[in-house]
Design a protein around this motif. Structure first.
Motif, mmCIF file in Angstrom:
data_model
loop_
_atom_site.group_PDB
_atom_site.id
_atom_site.type_symbol
_atom_site.label_atom_id
_atom_site.label_comp_id
_atom_site.label_asym_id
_atom_site.label_seq_id
_atom_site.Cartn_x
_atom_site.Cartn_y
_atom_site.Cartn_z
ATOM 1 N N ASP A 56 0.902 -1.305 -0.162
ATOM 2 C CA ASP A 56 -0.122 0.074 -0.129
ATOM 3 C C ASP A 56 0.936 1.288 -0.062
ATOM 4 O OD1 ASP A 56 -2.428 1.517 0.157
ATOM 5 O OD2 ASP A 56 -1.669 1.920 2.300
ATOM 6 N N LEU A 57 1.966 1.283 0.704
ATOM 7 C CA LEU A 57 2.716 2.497 0.702
ATOM 8 C C LEU A 57 3.552 2.638 -0.678
ATOM 9 C CD1 LEU A 57 4.844 4.619 2.484
ATOM 10 C CD2 LEU A 57 6.346 2.446 2.963
ATOM 11 N N ARG A 58 3.703 1.544 -1.340
ATOM 12 C CA ARG A 58 4.394 1.927 -2.693
ATOM 13 C C ARG A 58 3.356 2.660 -3.581
ATOM 14 N NH1 ARG A 58 6.511 -4.406 -2.850
ATOM 15 N NH2 ARG A 58 8.140 -4.098 -1.528
ATOM 16 N N ARG A 59 1.952 2.430 -3.185
ATOM 17 C CA ARG A 59 1.092 2.868 -4.151
ATOM 18 C C ARG A 59 0.544 4.108 -3.610
ATOM 19 N NH1 ARG A 59 -0.370 -2.374 -4.151
ATOM 20 N NH2 ARG A 59 -2.149 -1.910 -2.293
ATOM 21 N N SER A 60 1.050 4.778 -2.725
ATOM 22 C CA SER A 60 0.445 6.016 -1.921
ATOM 23 C C SER A 60 0.760 7.094 -2.363
ATOM 24 C CB SER A 60 0.911 6.119 -0.537
ATOM 25 O OG SER A 60 0.393 4.779 0.304
ATOM 26 N N ALA A 61 -0.033 8.231 -2.539
ATOM 27 C CA ALA A 61 0.592 9.617 -2.839
ATOM 28 C C ALA A 61 1.569 10.027 -1.900
ATOM 29 C CB ALA A 61 -0.633 10.506 -2.626
ATOM 30 N N GLN A 62 2.545 10.858 -2.728
ATOM 31 C CA GLN A 62 3.908 11.380 -1.920
ATOM 32 C C GLN A 62 3.526 12.058 -0.619
ATOM 33 O OE1 GLN A 62 6.862 10.631 -2.942
ATOM 34 N NE2 GLN A 62 7.677 11.767 -1.308
ATOM 35 N N SER A 63 2.347 12.840 -0.709
ATOM 36 C CA SER A 63 2.067 13.528 0.847
ATOM 37 C C SER A 63 1.658 12.839 1.782
ATOM 38 C CB SER A 63 0.914 14.611 0.491
ATOM 39 O OG SER A 63 -0.468 13.751 -0.038
ATOM 40 N N HIS A 64 1.597 11.287 1.531
ATOM 41 C CA HIS A 64 1.173 10.329 2.552
ATOM 42 C C HIS A 64 2.290 9.543 3.079
ATOM 43 C CE1 HIS A 64 -3.375 10.389 1.571
ATOM 44 N NE2 HIS A 64 -2.773 11.566 1.575
ATOM 45 N N ILE A 65 3.409 9.447 2.301
ATOM 46 C CA ILE A 65 4.628 8.721 2.427
ATOM 47 C C ILE A 65 5.265 8.918 3.969
ATOM 48 C CG2 ILE A 65 6.790 8.188 1.693
ATOM 49 C CD1 ILE A 65 4.586 7.049 -0.173
ATOM 50 N N ARG A 67 4.038 9.839 6.626
ATOM 51 C CA ARG A 67 2.933 9.217 7.758
ATOM 52 C C ARG A 67 2.916 7.824 7.688
ATOM 53 N NH1 ARG A 67 -1.651 7.708 7.639
ATOM 54 N NH2 ARG A 67 -2.139 8.691 5.388
ATOM 55 N N LYS A 68 2.850 7.324 6.666
ATOM 56 C CA LYS A 68 2.632 5.791 6.514
ATOM 57 C C LYS A 68 3.997 5.008 6.740
ATOM 58 C CE LYS A 68 -1.341 5.425 3.323
ATOM 59 N NZ LYS A 68 -1.713 4.888 2.279
ATOM 60 N N VAL A 69 5.191 5.732 6.488
ATOM 61 C CA VAL A 69 6.346 4.950 6.882
ATOM 62 C C VAL A 69 6.293 4.910 8.413
ATOM 63 C CG1 VAL A 69 8.766 5.310 7.016
ATOM 64 C CG2 VAL A 69 7.725 5.655 4.711
ATOM 65 N N LYS A 70 6.056 6.135 9.025
ATOM 66 C CA LYS A 70 6.324 6.120 10.466
ATOM 67 C C LYS A 70 5.016 5.180 11.334
ATOM 68 C CE LYS A 70 5.281 8.973 14.484
ATOM 69 N NZ LYS A 70 5.255 7.879 15.461
#
Length: 149
Positions: A56-65, A67-70
């Motif tokens: 899901d992270l790989r397909r996420s919008a740059q603006s969410h990266i 937060r999702k990594v954390k």
């Protein structure tokens, strides 16, 4: 020898005379749900959850990266994480290096480790040999659906 086999929403490639599974994928969402349910019973569902979160992270919008990594780190890799996955020290070091500049690919080494050691060589082969899977095949029903009389 190389064959592709399909059954009840799962697809896997078998290579070699020992029948080692080279690659697998789910062709239906319900099959993924059945595999996850099996892993939950085996106390190893955190592995598939981590793998799905990374995809899901790989397909996420740059603006969410960021937060999702954390969120992924906190849930699966931080000391005492609620769904801590088991990866080797070298892989964890690589993740820590990647965390310096979070990106869609921060957890790729850990996801590959989980896929190779746990899903490809352990969990998935056990699943297709399990009574749970055999029961799905025997019942002749779609996963997670009840027979109607």
């Amino acid at each position: 020898m190389h064959t592709v086999q399909r059954c009840e929403g799962l697809q896997w490639e078998v290579r070699g005379d020992r029948g080692a599974i080279a690659k697998w994928r789910f062709t239906r969402t319900s099959s993924l749900q059945e595999f996850t349910a099996y892993l939950r019973k085996e106390y190893s569902h955190e592995n598939i959850r981590f793998w799905l979160a990374v995809n899901d992270l790989r397909r996420s919008a740059q603006s969410h990266i960021q937060r999702k990594v954390k969120d992924i780190f906190d849930e699966f890799l931080a000391p005492g994480a609620p769904c801590e996955i088991n990866i080797d020290g070298k892989t964890m070091e690589r993740v820590h290096q990647e965390l310096r500049t979070p990106s869609r690919f921060t957890f790729d080494s850990a996801a590959e480790h989980v896929y190779a050691l746990l899903l490809k060589k352990d969990c998935y082969p056990r699943f297709i040999r399990s009574e749970h899977y055999k029961g799905l095949l025997t019942a002749g029903v779609q996963p997670l659906q009840k027979k109607r009389y």
